[in-house]
Design a protein around this motif. Structure first.
Motif, short mmCIF file in Angstrom:
data_model
loop_
_atom_site.label_atom_id
_atom_site.label_comp_id
_atom_site.label_asym_id
_atom_site.label_seq_id
_atom_site.Cartn_x
_atom_site.Cartn_y
_atom_site.Cartn_z
N ILE A 1 85.95 69.49 -32.35
CA ILE A 1 85.62 67.51 -32.63
C ILE A 1 84.59 67.34 -32.92
CG2 ILE A 1 86.50 65.47 -32.49
CD1 ILE A 1 89.20 66.69 -31.38
N HIS A 3 81.73 64.20 -32.45
CA HIS A 3 82.10 62.94 -32.09
C HIS A 3 80.85 62.13 -33.33
CE1 HIS A 3 80.53 59.53 -29.99
NE2 HIS A 3 81.07 59.53 -29.45
N ARG A 4 79.74 62.97 -33.39
CA ARG A 4 78.87 62.16 -35.12
C ARG A 4 78.69 60.73 -33.90
NH1 ARG A 4 79.86 62.18 -39.94
NH2 ARG A 4 81.86 60.73 -39.84
N TRP A 27 84.55 56.92 -30.38
CA TRP A 27 84.85 58.29 -31.10
C TRP A 27 86.37 57.47 -32.74
CZ3 TRP A 27 85.13 63.10 -29.38
CH2 TRP A 27 84.43 63.49 -28.09
N ALA A 30 84.61 60.04 -35.80
CA ALA A 30 84.88 61.95 -34.69
C ALA A 30 85.17 62.60 -35.94
CB ALA A 30 85.30 62.15 -33.39
N SER A 31 85.41 63.95 -36.45
CA SER A 31 85.83 64.63 -37.16
C SER A 31 86.21 65.88 -37.13
CB SER A 31 84.47 64.55 -38.60
OG SER A 31 84.62 63.58 -39.18
N ASP A 64 74.93 66.80 -32.71
CA ASP A 64 75.24 66.16 -32.04
C ASP A 64 74.67 66.51 -30.16
OD1 ASP A 64 77.61 65.14 -33.16
OD2 ASP A 64 79.84 65.85 -32.66
#
Length: 101
Positions: A1, A3-4, A27, A30-31, A64
């Protein structure tokens, strides 16, 4: 995952019993990692990695990490101690007297 959205407001650090623990919160951007590693742009502009600022570019885990690095640099420059004590960053006041730049 991924966070972005690693930014100063999305990191919580707690000091307890001589050590510190940290957590990423918020989050919403998040992706899950996909096979093509392409994700829409999102997050806090000031702490995005350089490649993540380009729409549709491949976003990797190191983006990130780069964002966390920018947060770390900001903390080291702008804060001078516990409890979010801000350092005065006025270059005109910190310049030696008589120095013309």
């Amino acid at each position: 995952i991924l966070h972005r959205d690693c930014s100063l407001n999305n990191i919580m650090i707690e000091d307890c019993e001589g050590s510190s623990q940290g957590a990423l919160i918020d989050w919403e951007f998040a992706s899950r990692i996909t096979s093509d590693n392409t994700y829409p742009t999102g997050g806090t502009e000031a702490s995005l990695s350089v490649p993540a600022k380009i729409e549709g570019v491949k976003h990797f885990y190191h983006d990130d990490l780069e964002a966390l690095f920018y947060v770390f640099v900001w903390v080291c420059i702008a804060l001078k101690g516990p409890a979010d004590t801000r350092r005065e960053l006025n270059p005109l006041k910190s310049r030696p007297k008589g120095l013309m730049v």
